[in-house]
Design a protein around this motif. Structure first.
Motif, PDB file in Angstrom:
ATOM      1  N   HIS A   1       0.969  -1.270   0.014  1.00 21.23           N
ATOM      2  CA  HIS A   1       0.012  -0.061   0.109  1.00 21.23           C
ATOM      3  C   HIS A   1       0.810   1.391   0.027  1.00 21.23           C
ATOM      4  O   HIS A   1       0.459   2.267  -0.705  1.00 21.23           O
ATOM      5  N   LEU A   2       1.983   1.311   0.626  1.00 18.03           N
ATOM      6  CA  LEU A   2       2.815   2.564   1.069  1.00 18.03           C
ATOM      7  C   LEU A   2       3.644   2.685  -0.378  1.00 18.03           C
ATOM      8  O   LEU A   2       3.559   3.511  -0.740  1.00 18.03           O
ATOM      9  N   ARG A   3       3.994   1.414  -1.051  1.00 20.25           N
ATOM     10  CA  ARG A   3       4.739   1.585  -2.117  1.00 20.25           C
ATOM     11  C   ARG A   3       4.109   2.269  -3.279  1.00 20.25           C
ATOM     12  O   ARG A   3       4.458   3.013  -4.212  1.00 20.25           O
ATOM     13  N   LYS A   4       2.829   1.576  -3.384  1.00 16.65           N
ATOM     14  CA  LYS A   4       1.768   2.282  -4.379  1.00 16.65           C
ATOM     15  C   LYS A   4       1.585   3.645  -4.162  1.00 16.65           C
ATOM     16  O   LYS A   4       1.483   4.597  -5.083  1.00 16.65           O
ATOM     17  N   ALA A   5       1.516   4.138  -3.101  1.00 12.28           N
ATOM     18  CA  ALA A   5       1.316   5.414  -2.395  1.00 12.28           C
ATOM     19  C   ALA A   5       2.412   6.492  -2.701  1.00 12.28           C
ATOM     20  O   ALA A   5       2.883   7.510  -2.526  1.00 12.28           O
ATOM     21  N   ASN A   6       3.709   5.628  -2.934  1.00  9.67           N
ATOM     22  CA  ASN A   6       5.107   6.349  -2.773  1.00  9.67           C
ATOM     23  C   ASN A   6       5.437   6.985  -1.561  1.00  9.67           C
ATOM     24  O   ASN A   6       6.094   7.992  -1.677  1.00  9.67           O
ATOM     25  N   VAL A   7       5.093   6.372  -0.295  1.00 10.07           N
ATOM     26  CA  VAL A   7       5.529   7.298   0.843  1.00 10.07           C
ATOM     27  C   VAL A   7       6.619   6.155   1.376  1.00 10.07           C
ATOM     28  O   VAL A   7       6.898   5.095   1.682  1.00 10.07           O
TER      29      VAL A   7
ATOM     30  N   TRP B   1       9.625   4.864   3.611  1.00 10.35           N
ATOM     31  CA  TRP B   1       9.889   4.327   5.155  1.00 10.35           C
ATOM     32  C   TRP B   1      10.299   5.279   6.111  1.00 10.35           C
ATOM     33  O   TRP B   1       9.947   5.271   7.330  1.00 10.35           O
ATOM     34  N   LEU B   2      11.209   6.221   5.641  1.00  8.55           N
ATOM     35  CA  LEU B   2      11.663   6.974   6.497  1.00  8.55           C
ATOM     36  C   LEU B   2      10.746   8.126   7.314  1.00  8.55           C
ATOM     37  O   LEU B   2      10.634   8.269   8.303  1.00  8.55           O
ATOM     38  N   THR B   3       9.535   8.294   6.327  1.00  6.84           N
ATOM     39  CA  THR B   3       8.559   8.997   6.849  1.00  6.84           C
ATOM     40  C   THR B   3       7.745   8.294   7.859  1.00  6.84           C
ATOM     41  O   THR B   3       7.384   9.073   8.969  1.00  6.84           O
ATOM     42  N   LEU B   4       7.509   7.036   7.907  1.00  2.00           N
ATOM     43  CA  LEU B   4       6.713   6.398   9.075  1.00  2.00           C
ATOM     44  C   LEU B   4       7.669   6.243  10.031  1.00  2.00           C
ATOM     45  O   LEU B   4       7.137   6.423  11.331  1.00  2.00           O
ATOM     46  N   ALA B   5       8.927   6.113   9.996  1.00  3.75           N
ATOM     47  CA  ALA B   5       9.758   5.934  11.126  1.00  3.75           C
ATOM     48  C   ALA B   5       9.700   7.460  11.858  1.00  3.75           C
ATOM     49  O   ALA B   5       9.625   7.200  13.023  1.00  3.75           O
ATOM     50  N   VAL B   6       9.787   8.268  11.182  1.00  3.98           N
ATOM     51  CA  VAL B   6       9.819   9.521  11.626  1.00  3.98           C
ATOM     52  C   VAL B   6       8.545   9.836  12.472  1.00  3.98           C
ATOM     53  O   VAL B   6       8.162  10.206  13.551  1.00  3.98           O
ATOM     54  N   GLY B   7       7.212   9.381  11.838  1.00  6.06           N
ATOM     55  CA  GLY B   7       5.991   9.332  12.173  1.00  6.06           C
ATOM     56  C   GLY B   7       5.660   8.531  13.615  1.00  6.06           C
ATOM     57  O   GLY B   7       5.303   9.020  14.647  1.00  6.06           O
ATOM     58  N   GLY B   8       6.261   7.463  13.370  1.00  5.76           N
ATOM     59  CA  GLY B   8       6.316   6.633  14.709  1.00  5.76           C
ATOM     60  C   GLY B   8       7.083   7.116  16.049  1.00  5.76           C
ATOM     61  O   GLY B   8       6.487   7.012  17.124  1.00  5.76           O
ATOM     62  N   ILE B   9       8.224   7.754  15.638  1.00  6.66           N
ATOM     63  CA  ILE B   9       9.100   8.370  16.927  1.00  6.66           C
ATOM     64  C   ILE B   9       8.445   9.765  17.268  1.00  6.66           C
ATOM     65  O   ILE B   9       8.022   9.731  18.900  1.00  6.66           O
ATOM     66  N   ALA B  10       7.700  10.615  16.384  1.00  9.89           N
ATOM     67  CA  ALA B  10       7.030  11.445  16.933  1.00  9.89           C
ATOM     68  C   ALA B  10       5.596  11.195  17.686  1.00  9.89           C
ATOM     69  O   ALA B  10       5.181  11.682  18.700  1.00  9.89           O
ATOM     70  N   GLY B  11       4.991   9.881  17.345  1.00  6.04           N
ATOM     71  CA  GLY B  11       3.682   9.311  18.192  1.00  6.04           C
ATOM     72  C   GLY B  11       4.231   8.959  19.518  1.00  6.04           C
ATOM     73  O   GLY B  11       3.548   9.175  20.321  1.00  6.04           O
ATOM     74  N   ILE B  12       5.536   8.424  19.454  1.00  7.49           N
ATOM     75  CA  ILE B  12       5.934   7.786  20.909  1.00  7.49           C
ATOM     76  C   ILE B  12       6.177   9.030  21.813  1.00  7.49           C
ATOM     77  O   ILE B  12       5.432   9.230  22.951  1.00  7.49           O
ATOM     78  N   ILE B  13       6.796  10.051  21.271  1.00  4.64           N
ATOM     79  CA  ILE B  13       7.023  11.462  21.895  1.00  4.64           C
ATOM     80  C   ILE B  13       5.566  11.947  22.291  1.00  4.64           C
ATOM     81  O   ILE B  13       5.478  12.334  23.556  1.00  4.64           O
ATOM     82  N   GLY B  14       4.934  12.078  21.448  1.00  3.66           N
ATOM     83  CA  GLY B  14       3.421  12.500  21.601  1.00  3.66           C
ATOM     84  C   GLY B  14       2.721  11.776  22.671  1.00  3.66           C
ATOM     85  O   GLY B  14       1.912  12.715  23.331  1.00  3.66           O
ATOM     86  N   PHE B  15       2.679  10.763  22.724  1.00  2.00           N
ATOM     87  CA  PHE B  15       2.119  10.087  23.814  1.00  2.00           C
ATOM     88  C   PHE B  15       2.470  10.573  25.091  1.00  2.00           C
ATOM     89  O   PHE B  15       1.608  10.397  26.026  1.00  2.00           O
TER      90      PHE B  15
END
Length: 160
Positions: free
Chosen positions: A72-78, A80-94
């Protein structure tokens, strides 16, 4: 295994299922761990067959979530770095805004990363939606695998 111990295993499985949806706890690990504890203390071929089926269901779900969401992500051209940063930000945000911050910071970081990459709001928003959809896909696939494992355990209770 006595009834109270089985109730505790059921609670661990339920907490694991909730952890999958909320994405705060390692839900599939809790589900499988609860079933493993039950199999150890119950003993017998039936208990270990239940554990084997549960482990297979969760393992298949773990592999499938990466394959399906990755496609799904490859099809949308997103990237993995974007998701990694989003995951780290999500943990901080928690920790900044308990529970709600996980989702806000995750989505916000993905949007900002994609906005910096595309330099257009519509493209950044499309990538953000695709990343959130991929996250929901992983939650759904993990949940299905863990529900199969939990259902197998419930059936196993009747045979042991």
């Amino acid at each position: 295994m006595d009834v109270w111990a089985e109730v505790l295993v059921g609670v661990a499985i339920l907490v694991g299922l909730i952890g999958i949806v909320v994405q705060v706890l390692p839900g599939a690990v809790l589900v499988l761990g609860g079933i493993l504890v039950w199999a150890i203390f119950t003993g017998g071929v039936e208990a270990w067959v239940v554990f084997g089926i549960a482990a297979a269901a969760i393992a298949i779900a773990e592999v499938a979530q990466w394959l399906i969401a990755g496609k799904h992500l490859r099809k949308a051209n997103v990237p993995w770095l974007t998701l990694a940063v989003g995951g780290i930000a999500g943990i901080i945000g928690f920790f900044v805004i308990p529970v709600l911050g996980l989702f806000l910071f995750f989505v916000g970081a993905i949007f900002l990363m994609e906005w910096a990459r595309h330099r257009e709001v519509p493209a950044a928003w499309a990538s953000t939606k695709a990343a959130v959809q991929a996250t929901l896909i992983t939650i759904g696939v993990q949940l299905v695998g863990s529900l199969v494992a939990a259902g197998t355990w419930v059936v196993g209770l009747f045979f042991t």
